[in-house]
Design a protein around this motif. Structure first.
Motif, mmCIF file in Angstrom:
data_model
loop_
_atom_site.group_PDB
_atom_site.id
_atom_site.type_symbol
_atom_site.label_atom_id
_atom_site.label_comp_id
_atom_site.label_asym_id
_atom_site.label_seq_id
_atom_site.Cartn_x
_atom_site.Cartn_y
_atom_site.Cartn_z
ATOM 1 N N GLY A 108 19.477 -2.139 8.934
ATOM 2 C CA GLY A 108 18.508 -1.643 9.893
ATOM 3 C C GLY A 108 17.313 -1.010 9.217
ATOM 4 N N LEU A 109 16.512 -0.335 10.021
ATOM 5 C CA LEU A 109 15.311 0.351 9.549
ATOM 6 C C LEU A 109 15.540 1.856 9.642
ATOM 7 C CD1 LEU A 109 12.556 -1.766 11.354
ATOM 8 C CD2 LEU A 109 13.584 -2.145 9.099
ATOM 9 N N LEU A 116 17.101 8.243 20.010
ATOM 10 C CA LEU A 116 16.389 8.924 18.924
ATOM 11 C C LEU A 116 15.744 7.936 17.954
ATOM 12 C CD1 LEU A 116 19.085 11.621 18.153
ATOM 13 C CD2 LEU A 116 16.889 12.021 19.289
ATOM 14 N N ASN A 117 16.469 6.846 17.647
ATOM 15 C CA ASN A 117 15.972 5.802 16.750
ATOM 16 C C ASN A 117 15.556 6.328 15.377
ATOM 17 O OD1 ASN A 117 16.110 3.243 18.268
ATOM 18 N ND2 ASN A 117 14.758 4.317 19.699
ATOM 19 N N SER A 118 16.311 7.254 14.834
ATOM 20 C CA SER A 118 16.078 7.613 13.432
ATOM 21 C C SER A 118 16.510 6.449 12.531
ATOM 22 C CB SER A 118 16.844 8.881 13.065
ATOM 23 O OG SER A 118 18.237 8.724 13.279
ATOM 24 N N ILE A 119 17.531 5.718 12.971
ATOM 25 C CA ILE A 119 17.882 4.429 12.384
ATOM 26 C C ILE A 119 17.793 3.395 13.492
ATOM 27 C CG2 ILE A 119 19.703 3.043 11.310
ATOM 28 C CD1 ILE A 119 20.781 5.579 10.043
ATOM 29 N N ILE A 120 17.062 2.324 13.237
ATOM 30 C CA ILE A 120 16.942 1.234 14.201
ATOM 31 C C ILE A 120 17.849 0.109 13.717
ATOM 32 C CG2 ILE A 120 15.379 -0.444 15.251
ATOM 33 C CD1 ILE A 120 13.134 1.658 14.841
ATOM 34 N N TYR A 121 18.978 -0.066 14.389
ATOM 35 C CA TYR A 121 19.980 -1.045 13.975
ATOM 36 C C TYR A 121 19.502 -2.449 14.347
ATOM 37 C CZ TYR A 121 22.784 3.191 13.738
ATOM 38 O OH TYR A 121 23.249 4.451 13.442
ATOM 39 N N LEU A 122 19.626 -3.392 13.401
ATOM 40 C CA LEU A 122 19.101 -4.733 13.636
ATOM 41 C C LEU A 122 20.130 -5.840 13.497
ATOM 42 C CD1 LEU A 122 15.594 -4.516 11.915
ATOM 43 C CD2 LEU A 122 16.137 -4.364 14.351
ATOM 44 N N TRP A 159 24.248 -17.058 10.353
ATOM 45 C CA TRP A 159 25.435 -16.529 9.670
ATOM 46 C C TRP A 159 25.687 -15.065 10.016
ATOM 47 C CZ3 TRP A 159 29.456 -18.318 6.927
ATOM 48 C CH2 TRP A 159 29.422 -19.660 6.522
ATOM 49 N N PHE A 160 24.637 -14.330 10.345
ATOM 50 C CA PHE A 160 24.785 -12.919 10.648
ATOM 51 C C PHE A 160 24.717 -12.716 12.163
ATOM 52 C CE2 PHE A 160 22.712 -11.928 6.265
ATOM 53 C CZ PHE A 160 23.868 -12.359 5.635
ATOM 54 N N SER A 161 24.900 -11.488 12.594
ATOM 55 C CA SER A 161 24.917 -11.210 14.033
ATOM 56 C C SER A 161 24.061 -9.990 14.344
ATOM 57 C CB SER A 161 26.362 -10.969 14.501
ATOM 58 O OG SER A 161 26.952 -9.903 13.782
ATOM 59 N N PRO A 162 23.535 -9.907 15.562
ATOM 60 C CA PRO A 162 22.707 -8.750 15.928
ATOM 61 C C PRO A 162 23.515 -7.456 15.914
ATOM 62 C CG PRO A 162 22.438 -10.554 17.500
ATOM 63 C CD PRO A 162 23.610 -10.901 16.642
ATOM 64 N N ALA A 163 22.829 -6.353 15.643
ATOM 65 C CA ALA A 163 23.459 -5.026 15.680
ATOM 66 C C ALA A 163 22.624 -4.102 16.544
ATOM 67 C CB ALA A 163 23.589 -4.444 14.276
ATOM 68 N N CYS A 164 23.302 -3.284 17.316
ATOM 69 C CA CYS A 164 22.611 -2.365 18.217
ATOM 70 C C CYS A 164 23.043 -0.917 18.040
ATOM 71 C CB CYS A 164 22.832 -2.793 19.667
ATOM 72 S SG CYS A 164 22.291 -4.491 19.989
ATOM 73 N N SER A 165 24.075 -0.694 17.219
ATOM 74 C CA SER A 165 24.534 0.670 16.969
ATOM 75 C C SER A 165 25.253 0.700 15.629
ATOM 76 C CB SER A 165 25.472 1.150 18.087
ATOM 77 O OG SER A 165 26.791 0.654 17.896
ATOM 78 N N GLY A 166 25.732 1.882 15.249
ATOM 79 C CA GLY A 166 26.460 2.026 13.999
ATOM 80 C C GLY A 166 27.923 1.658 14.098
#
Length: 537
Positions: free
Chosen positions: A289-290, A493-499, A334-341
Protein backbone atom coordinates in the motif's frame (compact mmCIF):
# COMPACT_ATOMS: atom_id res chain seq x y z
CA UNK A 1 -14.96 4.42 -17.01
CA UNK A 2 -13.40 1.01 -16.32
CA UNK A 3 -12.39 0.66 -20.00
CA UNK A 4 -10.76 4.07 -19.83
CA UNK A 5 -8.68 3.33 -16.74
CA UNK A 6 -7.78 -0.07 -18.19
CA UNK A 7 -6.51 1.57 -21.35
CA UNK A 8 -4.45 4.12 -19.43
CA UNK A 9 -2.89 1.47 -17.21
CA UNK A 10 -2.22 -0.89 -20.10
CA UNK A 11 -0.43 1.92 -21.90
CA UNK A 12 1.76 2.55 -18.89
CA UNK A 13 2.62 -1.11 -18.51
CA UNK A 14 3.46 -1.57 -22.17
CA UNK A 15 5.63 1.55 -22.14
CA UNK A 16 7.52 -0.04 -19.26
CA UNK A 17 8.53 -2.83 -21.62
CA UNK A 18 6.37 -5.59 -20.19
CA UNK A 19 4.42 -8.37 -21.82
CA UNK A 20 0.83 -7.61 -22.88
CA UNK A 21 -1.65 -7.72 -20.03
CA UNK A 22 -4.60 -10.03 -19.73
CA UNK A 23 -8.07 -8.46 -20.01
CA UNK A 24 -10.07 -7.58 -16.94
CA UNK A 25 -12.06 -10.40 -15.44
CA UNK A 26 -11.59 -13.16 -12.94
CA UNK A 27 -8.02 -14.53 -13.05
CA UNK A 28 -7.60 -18.29 -13.44
CA UNK A 29 -7.72 -20.34 -10.27
CA UNK A 30 -4.24 -20.70 -8.81
CA UNK A 31 -4.29 -23.02 -5.79
CA UNK A 32 -1.57 -22.70 -3.17
CA UNK A 33 1.50 -24.93 -3.40
CA UNK A 34 3.34 -24.25 -0.14
CA UNK A 35 5.93 -27.03 0.07
CA UNK A 36 8.13 -29.32 -1.94
CA UNK A 37 9.53 -32.24 0.04
CA UNK A 38 11.08 -35.68 -0.32
CA UNK A 39 11.79 -38.72 1.81
CA UNK A 40 14.90 -38.46 3.99
CA UNK A 41 16.65 -41.09 1.89
CA UNK A 42 16.24 -39.06 -1.29
CA UNK A 43 18.63 -36.34 -0.16
CA UNK A 44 22.22 -36.48 -1.29
CA UNK A 45 23.59 -34.64 1.75
CA UNK A 46 26.04 -31.76 1.80
CA UNK A 47 26.59 -28.93 -0.65
CA UNK A 48 25.99 -25.21 -0.74
CA UNK A 49 22.50 -24.13 -1.77
CA UNK A 50 22.33 -20.69 -3.36
CA UNK A 51 19.21 -18.57 -2.99
CA UNK A 52 18.63 -15.42 -5.02
CA UNK A 53 17.30 -12.83 -2.59
CA UNK A 54 15.32 -9.98 -4.11
CA UNK A 55 16.44 -7.34 -1.60
CA UNK A 56 19.27 -6.96 0.87
CA UNK A 57 18.28 -7.66 4.49
CA UNK A 58 18.76 -4.98 7.09
CA UNK A 59 20.83 -5.72 10.21
CA UNK A 60 20.59 -9.36 11.36
CA UNK A 61 19.26 -8.47 14.80
CA UNK A 62 15.86 -9.93 15.74
CA UNK A 63 15.15 -7.07 18.14
CA UNK A 64 15.64 -4.20 15.70
CA UNK A 65 15.17 -5.54 12.16
CA UNK A 66 12.14 -4.63 10.06
CA UNK A 67 12.84 -6.31 6.71
CA UNK A 68 11.07 -9.41 5.42
CA UNK A 69 14.34 -10.47 3.80
CA UNK A 70 16.06 -10.46 7.16
CA UNK A 71 13.45 -12.98 8.31
CA UNK A 72 14.43 -15.27 5.39
CA UNK A 73 18.03 -15.42 6.60
CA UNK A 74 17.25 -15.45 10.33
CA UNK A 75 14.85 -18.36 9.82
CA UNK A 76 17.83 -20.67 9.29
CA UNK A 77 19.86 -19.29 12.22
CA UNK A 78 17.48 -18.11 14.93
CA UNK A 79 14.67 -20.44 15.89
CA UNK A 80 11.67 -19.04 17.71
CA UNK A 81 9.66 -20.21 20.67
CA UNK A 82 6.80 -20.85 18.23
CA UNK A 83 6.31 -21.05 14.48
CA UNK A 84 3.38 -21.22 12.08
CA UNK A 85 2.60 -24.23 9.90
CA UNK A 86 1.16 -24.60 6.41
CA UNK A 87 -2.35 -23.98 7.77
CA UNK A 88 -1.35 -20.82 9.61
CA UNK A 89 -1.63 -22.55 12.98
CA UNK A 90 0.86 -21.70 15.74
CA UNK A 91 3.05 -24.66 16.72
CA UNK A 92 5.83 -25.08 19.32
CA UNK A 93 9.44 -24.72 18.17
CA UNK A 94 11.86 -23.97 21.04
CA UNK A 95 8.89 -24.17 23.38
CA UNK A 96 7.57 -27.65 24.08
CA UNK A 97 3.88 -26.74 24.06
CA UNK A 98 1.56 -23.78 23.69
CA UNK A 99 1.56 -21.40 26.68
CA UNK A 100 -0.42 -22.06 29.82
CA UNK A 101 -2.54 -18.95 30.41
CA UNK A 102 -4.20 -18.07 33.72
CA UNK A 103 -7.97 -17.54 33.91
CA UNK A 104 -7.57 -13.78 34.11
CA UNK A 105 -5.25 -13.82 31.09
CA UNK A 106 -2.51 -11.93 32.92
CA UNK A 107 -0.05 -14.77 33.64
CA UNK A 108 1.52 -16.88 30.90
CA UNK A 109 3.84 -19.83 31.46
CA UNK A 110 5.98 -21.21 28.62
CA UNK A 111 7.79 -24.57 28.85
CA UNK A 112 11.02 -24.64 26.81
CA UNK A 113 13.27 -27.37 25.44
CA UNK A 114 15.97 -29.05 27.49
CA UNK A 115 19.37 -30.14 26.13
CA UNK A 116 19.61 -27.35 23.54
CA UNK A 117 22.70 -25.25 22.85
CA UNK A 118 23.29 -21.97 21.07
CA UNK A 119 25.70 -21.79 18.16
CA UNK A 120 28.42 -20.57 20.55
CA UNK A 121 28.05 -23.75 22.62
CA UNK A 122 26.33 -22.11 25.60
CA UNK A 123 23.10 -23.54 27.01
CA UNK A 124 19.66 -22.47 25.92
CA UNK A 125 17.33 -22.17 28.92
CA UNK A 126 14.58 -20.10 30.50
CA UNK A 127 17.06 -17.38 31.51
CA UNK A 128 18.00 -16.92 27.85
CA UNK A 129 14.32 -16.54 26.97
CA UNK A 130 13.96 -13.95 29.73
CA UNK A 131 17.00 -12.05 28.41
CA UNK A 132 15.62 -11.95 24.85
CA UNK A 133 12.12 -10.82 25.87
CA UNK A 134 13.50 -8.11 28.15
CA UNK A 135 15.79 -6.87 25.37
CA UNK A 136 12.77 -6.64 23.08
CA UNK A 137 10.97 -4.58 25.72
CA UNK A 138 13.79 -2.30 26.83
CA UNK A 139 16.29 -1.75 24.01
CA UNK A 140 15.84 1.83 22.83
CA UNK A 141 16.00 0.83 19.16
CA UNK A 142 13.67 -2.16 19.61
CA UNK A 143 10.98 -2.81 17.03
CA UNK A 144 9.46 -5.52 19.21
CA UNK A 145 8.19 -3.70 22.30
CA UNK A 146 4.67 -3.05 20.97
CA UNK A 147 4.47 -6.64 19.73
CA UNK A 148 5.17 -8.00 23.23
CA UNK A 149 2.36 -6.10 24.92
CA UNK A 150 1.95 -4.66 28.45
CA UNK A 151 4.43 -6.98 30.19
CA UNK A 152 4.90 -6.37 33.90
CA UNK A 153 7.56 -8.98 34.62
CA UNK A 154 9.48 -11.89 33.09
CA UNK A 155 10.75 -14.65 35.41
CA UNK A 156 12.67 -17.88 34.87
CA UNK A 157 10.75 -20.17 37.25
CA UNK A 158 13.27 -22.91 36.59
CA UNK A 159 15.63 -23.86 33.76
CA UNK A 160 12.78 -24.94 31.48
CA UNK A 161 9.91 -22.65 32.50
CA UNK A 162 9.38 -18.95 31.78
CA UNK A 163 6.59 -16.97 33.41
CA UNK A 164 5.41 -13.68 31.96
CA UNK A 165 2.95 -11.44 33.79
CA UNK A 166 0.97 -8.66 32.16
CA UNK A 167 -0.75 -5.54 33.44
CA UNK A 168 -3.68 -6.46 31.19
CA UNK A 169 -4.49 -9.62 29.21
CA UNK A 170 -2.64 -9.72 25.90
CA UNK A 171 -4.09 -12.23 23.44
CA UNK A 172 -1.52 -11.72 20.60
CA UNK A 173 1.45 -12.72 22.78
CA UNK A 174 1.89 -16.26 21.44
CA UNK A 175 1.69 -15.02 17.85
CA UNK A 176 4.39 -12.45 18.63
CA UNK A 177 6.65 -15.25 19.86
CA UNK A 178 6.12 -16.99 16.50
CA UNK A 179 8.01 -14.11 14.88
CA UNK A 180 11.15 -12.09 15.60
CA UNK A 181 10.15 -11.34 19.19
CA UNK A 182 10.43 -15.08 19.84
CA UNK A 183 13.87 -15.56 18.24
CA UNK A 184 16.01 -16.39 21.29
CA UNK A 185 19.52 -14.93 21.31
CA UNK A 186 22.59 -16.15 23.18
CA UNK A 187 22.99 -14.07 26.37
CA UNK A 188 26.76 -14.61 26.18
CA UNK A 189 26.86 -13.21 22.65
CA UNK A 190 24.66 -10.28 23.68
CA UNK A 191 26.98 -9.51 26.59
CA UNK A 192 29.96 -9.56 24.28
CA UNK A 193 28.52 -7.75 21.27
CA UNK A 194 25.81 -5.52 22.76
CA UNK A 195 24.24 -3.34 20.08
CA UNK A 196 26.59 -4.91 17.51
CA UNK A 197 24.91 -8.32 17.90
CA UNK A 198 23.46 -8.05 14.39
CA UNK A 199 26.95 -8.07 12.87
CA UNK A 200 27.46 -11.65 14.06
CA UNK A 201 24.18 -13.09 15.41
CA UNK A 202 24.26 -16.15 17.66
CA UNK A 203 21.08 -18.14 18.25
CA UNK A 204 19.73 -21.70 18.14
CA UNK A 205 19.29 -23.00 14.63
CA UNK A 206 20.17 -25.55 11.96
CA UNK A 207 22.73 -23.08 10.60
CA UNK A 208 24.97 -20.40 12.07
CA UNK A 209 26.22 -17.13 10.67
CA UNK A 210 29.52 -17.22 8.78
CA UNK A 211 29.96 -14.00 6.81
CA UNK A 212 28.27 -11.09 5.10
CA UNK A 213 29.49 -9.10 2.11
CA UNK A 214 27.47 -5.90 2.04
CA UNK A 215 25.07 -5.61 -0.91
CA UNK A 216 26.32 -8.95 -2.25
CA UNK A 217 25.74 -12.02 -0.09
CA UNK A 218 25.19 -13.62 3.32
CA UNK A 219 26.45 -17.11 4.11
CA UNK A 220 25.32 -19.47 6.86
CA UNK A 221 26.87 -22.88 7.62
CA UNK A 222 25.57 -26.01 9.32
CA UNK A 223 25.70 -25.75 13.12
CA UNK A 224 27.04 -28.94 14.77
CA UNK A 225 25.45 -27.82 18.07
CA UNK A 226 21.93 -27.94 16.64
CA UNK A 227 19.69 -30.30 18.62
CA UNK A 228 18.02 -31.79 15.51
CA UNK A 229 21.07 -31.93 13.24
CA UNK A 230 19.97 -35.17 11.54
CA UNK A 231 17.30 -33.21 9.66
CA UNK A 232 19.85 -30.77 8.20
CA UNK A 233 21.00 -31.86 4.73
CA UNK A 234 23.12 -28.95 3.52
CA UNK A 235 26.61 -27.84 4.47
CA UNK A 236 25.75 -24.20 3.87
CA UNK A 237 23.35 -21.72 2.32
CA UNK A 238 24.47 -18.63 0.42
CA UNK A 239 21.97 -15.81 -0.01
CA UNK A 240 22.93 -13.84 -3.12
CA UNK A 241 21.41 -10.37 -3.37
CA UNK A 242 19.74 -10.04 -6.80
CA UNK A 243 17.31 -7.15 -6.84
CA UNK A 244 16.64 -7.43 -10.58
CA UNK A 245 13.75 -9.86 -11.21
CA UNK A 246 15.03 -10.64 -14.70
CA UNK A 247 18.41 -11.65 -13.28
CA UNK A 248 16.78 -13.87 -10.66
CA UNK A 249 14.74 -15.60 -13.34
CA UNK A 250 17.81 -16.01 -15.58
CA UNK A 251 19.82 -17.54 -12.72
CA UNK A 252 17.07 -20.04 -11.94
CA UNK A 253 16.93 -21.01 -15.60
CA UNK A 254 20.70 -21.48 -15.74
CA UNK A 255 20.82 -23.40 -12.45
CA UNK A 256 23.32 -20.96 -10.94
CA UNK A 257 20.86 -20.52 -8.08
CA UNK A 258 18.54 -23.20 -6.76
CA UNK A 259 15.89 -20.98 -5.12
CA UNK A 260 14.68 -17.48 -5.97
CA UNK A 261 12.09 -15.43 -4.09
CA UNK A 262 9.57 -12.86 -5.33
CA UNK A 263 9.32 -14.08 -8.90
CA UNK A 264 7.79 -11.36 -11.05
CA UNK A 265 4.26 -11.94 -12.36
CA UNK A 266 5.78 -11.00 -15.72
CA UNK A 267 8.04 -14.09 -15.57
CA UNK A 268 6.11 -16.64 -13.57
CA UNK A 269 3.85 -18.05 -16.31
CA UNK A 270 6.82 -18.70 -18.58
CA UNK A 271 8.88 -20.23 -15.78
CA UNK A 272 6.06 -22.58 -14.85
CA UNK A 273 6.18 -24.10 -18.33
CA UNK A 274 9.92 -24.81 -18.28
CA UNK A 275 11.25 -28.23 -17.40
CA UNK A 276 13.49 -28.49 -14.36
CA UNK A 277 11.83 -25.57 -12.54
CA UNK A 278 9.11 -25.69 -9.89
CA UNK A 279 7.01 -22.96 -8.31
CA UNK A 280 5.75 -22.48 -4.78
CA UNK A 281 2.84 -20.08 -4.39
CA UNK A 282 0.87 -19.03 -1.35
CA UNK A 283 -1.56 -16.26 -0.56
CA UNK A 284 -0.16 -13.57 1.69
CA UNK A 285 -1.41 -12.44 5.09
CA UNK A 286 0.21 -9.10 4.34
CA UNK A 287 -0.45 -6.20 2.02
CA UNK A 288 1.11 -3.60 -0.23
CA UNK A 289 0.00 0.00 0.00
CA UNK A 290 0.83 3.68 0.28
CA UNK A 291 2.11 5.07 3.59
CA UNK A 292 1.30 8.72 4.29
CA UNK A 293 3.42 10.91 6.57
CA UNK A 294 0.97 12.62 8.93
CA UNK A 295 3.47 13.97 11.45
CA UNK A 296 6.42 11.62 11.78
CA UNK A 297 10.06 12.69 11.72
CA UNK A 298 11.90 15.97 12.15
CA UNK A 299 11.17 17.71 8.86
CA UNK A 300 7.76 19.46 8.75
CA UNK A 301 8.04 19.76 4.95
CA UNK A 302 7.34 16.02 4.79
CA UNK A 303 4.05 16.11 6.70
CA UNK A 304 2.78 19.70 6.78
CA UNK A 305 1.20 19.03 3.40
CA UNK A 306 -2.40 18.73 2.23
CA UNK A 307 -1.95 14.96 2.05
CA UNK A 308 -0.48 14.73 5.54
CA UNK A 309 -2.91 17.07 7.27
CA UNK A 310 -6.28 16.74 5.55
CA UNK A 311 -8.26 13.47 5.74
CA UNK A 312 -10.30 14.59 2.70
CA UNK A 313 -7.15 14.58 0.59
CA UNK A 314 -6.12 11.13 1.81
CA UNK A 315 -9.63 9.79 1.16
CA UNK A 316 -9.48 11.26 -2.33
CA UNK A 317 -6.24 9.39 -2.99
CA UNK A 318 -7.81 6.12 -1.84
CA UNK A 319 -10.86 6.71 -4.06
CA UNK A 320 -8.61 7.32 -7.08
CA UNK A 321 -7.76 3.62 -7.46
CA UNK A 322 -9.63 0.87 -9.24
CA UNK A 323 -7.78 -1.76 -7.25
CA UNK A 324 -8.92 -4.73 -9.30
CA UNK A 325 -7.98 -3.09 -12.60
CA UNK A 326 -4.64 -2.09 -11.14
CA UNK A 327 -3.57 -5.57 -10.02
CA UNK A 328 -4.96 -7.37 -13.06
CA UNK A 329 -3.19 -4.99 -15.39
CA UNK A 330 0.15 -4.54 -13.67
CA UNK A 331 0.47 -8.03 -12.20
CA UNK A 332 -1.34 -10.16 -14.80
CA UNK A 333 -4.00 -11.18 -12.30
CA UNK A 334 -1.56 -12.95 -9.98
CA UNK A 335 -2.21 -10.59 -7.07
CA UNK A 336 -5.47 -9.49 -5.47
CA UNK A 337 -6.93 -6.17 -4.29
CA UNK A 338 -6.51 -5.16 -0.65
CA UNK A 339 -8.75 -2.86 1.34
CA UNK A 340 -7.52 -3.32 4.91
CA UNK A 341 -4.70 -4.78 6.98
CA UNK A 342 -6.58 -8.08 7.43
CA UNK A 343 -6.38 -10.63 4.64
CA UNK A 344 -9.62 -12.35 3.57
CA UNK A 345 -7.70 -15.60 4.22
CA UNK A 346 -7.29 -14.70 7.90
CA UNK A 347 -9.56 -16.39 10.46
CA UNK A 348 -10.16 -12.85 11.76
CA UNK A 349 -11.57 -11.62 8.44
CA UNK A 350 -15.12 -10.23 8.50
CA UNK A 351 -17.39 -8.36 6.12
CA UNK A 352 -16.27 -5.15 7.83
CA UNK A 353 -12.56 -5.85 7.31
CA UNK A 354 -13.16 -6.75 3.64
CA UNK A 355 -15.07 -3.53 2.82
CA UNK A 356 -13.41 -1.27 0.27
CA UNK A 357 -13.86 2.35 -0.71
CA UNK A 358 -15.63 2.82 -4.04
CA UNK A 359 -13.53 3.73 -7.04
CA UNK A 360 -14.68 7.27 -7.86
CA UNK A 361 -12.13 9.58 -9.52
CA UNK A 362 -14.73 12.33 -10.08
CA UNK A 363 -15.71 12.18 -6.41
CA UNK A 364 -12.05 12.20 -5.45
CA UNK A 365 -11.42 15.34 -7.47
CA UNK A 366 -14.45 16.97 -5.85
CA UNK A 367 -12.96 16.19 -2.42
CA UNK A 368 -9.71 17.88 -3.43
CA UNK A 369 -11.64 20.92 -4.62
CA UNK A 370 -13.59 21.01 -1.35
CA UNK A 371 -10.27 20.85 0.52
CA UNK A 372 -9.18 24.00 -1.32
CA UNK A 373 -5.93 22.59 -2.70
CA UNK A 374 -4.36 23.74 -5.93
CA UNK A 375 -4.91 21.21 -8.72
CA UNK A 376 -3.24 19.10 -9.78
CA UNK A 377 -1.98 18.33 -6.27
CA UNK A 378 1.72 17.56 -6.44
CA UNK A 379 2.88 14.65 -4.26
CA UNK A 380 6.31 13.01 -4.00
CA UNK A 381 6.24 9.23 -3.63
CA UNK A 382 9.31 7.18 -2.68
CA UNK A 383 9.44 3.58 -3.92
CA UNK A 384 11.95 0.74 -4.15
CA UNK A 385 13.74 0.51 -7.48
CA UNK A 386 12.62 -2.99 -8.48
CA UNK A 387 10.98 -3.57 -11.85
CA UNK A 388 7.58 -4.61 -10.51
CA UNK A 389 7.46 -1.74 -8.02
CA UNK A 390 8.44 0.82 -10.65
CA UNK A 391 5.84 -0.64 -13.01
CA UNK A 392 3.24 -0.31 -10.27
CA UNK A 393 4.39 3.22 -9.41
CA UNK A 394 3.92 4.30 -13.01
CA UNK A 395 0.43 2.81 -12.94
CA UNK A 396 -0.27 4.75 -9.72
CA UNK A 397 0.81 7.94 -11.47
CA UNK A 398 -1.54 7.26 -14.36
CA UNK A 399 -4.46 6.11 -12.22
CA UNK A 400 -4.48 9.19 -10.00
CA UNK A 401 -4.20 11.91 -12.66
CA UNK A 402 -7.93 11.87 -13.39
CA UNK A 403 -8.62 12.43 -9.69
CA UNK A 404 -6.43 15.55 -9.64
CA UNK A 405 -3.09 14.21 -8.39
CA UNK A 406 0.33 14.74 -9.91
CA UNK A 407 2.60 12.13 -8.33
CA UNK A 408 6.36 12.24 -8.76
CA UNK A 409 8.07 8.86 -8.31
CA UNK A 410 11.42 8.77 -6.50
CA UNK A 411 13.08 5.32 -6.77
CA UNK A 412 15.46 4.18 -4.01
CA UNK A 413 17.34 1.07 -2.95
CA UNK A 414 15.17 -1.03 -0.64
CA UNK A 415 17.33 -0.57 2.47
CA UNK A 416 17.51 3.19 1.80
CA UNK A 417 13.73 3.24 1.49
CA UNK A 418 13.38 1.47 4.85
CA UNK A 419 15.74 4.02 6.37
CA UNK A 420 13.74 6.91 4.91
CA UNK A 421 10.57 5.35 6.30
CA UNK A 422 12.05 4.86 9.77
CA UNK A 423 13.30 8.48 9.88
CA UNK A 424 10.06 9.93 8.52
CA UNK A 425 11.94 11.32 5.53
CA UNK A 426 9.06 11.04 3.07
CA UNK A 427 5.71 12.52 2.11
CA UNK A 428 4.29 9.34 0.57
CA UNK A 429 5.98 5.98 0.10
CA UNK A 430 5.04 2.63 -1.35
CA UNK A 431 5.90 -0.31 0.89
CA UNK A 432 4.22 -3.41 2.16
CA UNK A 433 4.10 -5.84 5.04
CA UNK A 434 4.49 -9.60 4.83
CA UNK A 435 1.70 -10.19 7.33
CA UNK A 436 1.21 -11.85 10.69
CA UNK A 437 -1.14 -14.59 11.78
CA UNK A 438 -2.70 -12.34 14.45
CA UNK A 439 -4.12 -8.98 13.24
CA UNK A 440 -2.39 -7.22 16.12
CA UNK A 441 0.83 -7.61 14.12
CA UNK A 442 -0.77 -6.02 11.06
CA UNK A 443 -2.69 -3.17 12.69
CA UNK A 444 -1.54 -2.18 16.17
CA UNK A 445 2.14 -1.87 15.33
CA UNK A 446 1.35 0.56 12.46
CA UNK A 447 -1.52 2.56 13.93
CA UNK A 448 -0.99 2.86 17.67
CA UNK A 449 0.89 5.96 18.92
CA UNK A 450 4.51 5.12 19.69
CA UNK A 451 4.31 1.55 18.33
CA UNK A 452 7.41 0.26 16.58
CA UNK A 453 6.09 0.55 13.02
CA UNK A 454 3.93 3.66 13.44
CA UNK A 455 5.96 5.65 10.93
CA UNK A 456 3.01 7.82 9.87
CA UNK A 457 2.47 9.61 13.18
CA UNK A 458 -1.20 8.64 13.25
CA UNK A 459 -2.72 9.16 16.71
CA UNK A 460 -6.44 8.50 16.82
CA UNK A 461 -8.21 7.80 20.11
CA UNK A 462 -11.02 5.81 18.51
CA UNK A 463 -8.65 3.52 16.64
CA UNK A 464 -6.28 3.16 19.59
CA UNK A 465 -9.16 2.15 21.84
CA UNK A 466 -10.39 -0.48 19.38
CA UNK A 467 -6.92 -1.97 18.94
CA UNK A 468 -6.29 -2.06 22.69
CA UNK A 469 -9.61 -3.74 23.41
CA UNK A 470 -8.98 -6.29 20.65
CA UNK A 471 -5.60 -7.19 22.12
CA UNK A 472 -7.03 -7.60 25.63
CA UNK A 473 -10.01 -9.76 24.67
CA UNK A 474 -9.73 -13.54 24.79
CA UNK A 475 -13.03 -14.09 22.95
CA UNK A 476 -12.47 -14.80 19.23
CA UNK A 477 -15.83 -13.41 18.07
CA UNK A 478 -15.28 -10.22 20.05
CA UNK A 479 -11.78 -9.80 18.63
CA UNK A 480 -13.06 -10.29 15.07
CA UNK A 481 -15.74 -7.66 15.62
CA UNK A 482 -13.27 -5.16 17.09
CA UNK A 483 -10.73 -5.70 14.31
CA UNK A 484 -13.49 -5.19 11.75
CA UNK A 485 -14.35 -1.86 13.35
CA UNK A 486 -10.66 -0.97 13.51
CA UNK A 487 -10.30 -1.77 9.81
CA UNK A 488 -13.17 0.56 9.00
CA UNK A 489 -11.53 3.31 11.06
CA UNK A 490 -8.21 2.88 9.25
CA UNK A 491 -10.19 3.33 6.02
CA UNK A 492 -11.42 6.68 7.33
CA UNK A 493 -8.00 7.88 8.47
CA UNK A 494 -6.01 6.53 5.49
CA UNK A 495 -2.61 6.84 7.11
CA UNK A 496 -1.99 3.66 5.11
CA UNK A 497 -3.90 3.25 1.86
CA UNK A 498 -4.17 -0.49 1.25
CA UNK A 499 -3.99 -1.45 -2.43
CA UNK A 500 -3.11 -5.09 -3.09
CA UNK A 501 -1.92 -8.39 -1.68
CA UNK A 502 0.91 -10.30 -3.26
CA UNK A 503 0.97 -14.00 -3.82
CA UNK A 504 4.25 -15.35 -2.48
CA UNK A 505 5.99 -16.68 -5.62
CA UNK A 506 9.17 -18.71 -5.15
CA UNK A 507 10.93 -20.68 -7.89
CA UNK A 508 13.24 -23.64 -7.35
CA UNK A 509 15.22 -26.07 -9.47
CA UNK A 510 14.19 -29.72 -9.49
CA UNK A 511 17.45 -30.94 -7.96
CA UNK A 512 16.48 -29.54 -4.54
CA UNK A 513 13.66 -30.22 -2.09
CA UNK A 514 12.62 -29.55 1.50
CA UNK A 515 11.46 -25.97 0.84
CA UNK A 516 8.38 -24.29 2.35
CA UNK A 517 6.72 -20.93 1.77
CA UNK A 518 3.74 -20.36 4.04
CA UNK A 519 1.34 -17.43 4.27
CA UNK A 520 3.81 -15.29 6.24
CA UNK A 521 5.94 -15.13 3.09
CA UNK A 522 9.13 -16.50 4.64
CA UNK A 523 11.08 -18.98 2.49
CA UNK A 524 12.04 -21.90 4.77
CA UNK A 525 15.32 -23.60 3.85
CA UNK A 526 16.27 -25.19 7.19
CA UNK A 527 15.55 -28.72 5.96
CA UNK A 528 16.27 -28.13 2.27
CA UNK A 529 18.80 -30.22 0.41
CA UNK A 530 20.05 -31.53 -2.90
CA UNK A 531 18.41 -34.67 -4.24
CA UNK A 532 20.12 -37.79 -5.45
CA UNK A 533 20.06 -38.11 -9.24
CA UNK A 534 17.44 -40.87 -9.21
CA UNK A 535 15.17 -38.82 -6.91
CA UNK A 536 15.08 -35.66 -9.03
CA UNK A 537 11.74 -34.80 -10.55
Amino acid sequence: MKKRIMAVLAGVVLLAGCTPVQPLGEPPERPDVKSVDADAGAFEGGGDLVMALSSEPDRLDPTTSSSLYTRYVMQTMCQKLYDIDANGEITPMLATSLPDVSKDGKTVRIPVRDGVRFADGTDFDAEAVKTTIERGLNLEESSRSAELGPINDVTAIDDQTVEVTFDEPFAPFTAALADRAGMIMSPAALDEAGEDFGDHPVCVGPFKFEKRIAQTSIKVVKDPNYYDADKVHLDSITYQIMSDANIRAANIRSGDVQVADTISPQDVDALKEESGIGLLQSNSLGYQGLTVNMGFGDNPENFETPLGQDPKVRKALSMAFDRKALVNTVFNGWFSPACSGISPDSPFATKASDECVDYDPAGAKKLLEDAGVELPLKVNMKVSNTQDTLRFAQAVQAATKEAGFDITVQPMEYTALLDAQDRGDYELLQLGWSGRVDPHGNLYTFHYPGAGNNVTGVDDDTLSNLLTRASESTDMDERKKLYGEASQRTGELNSIIYLYRQKNLTAYTDDVSGIDVFSDGVVHLSEAGFLKKDAQR
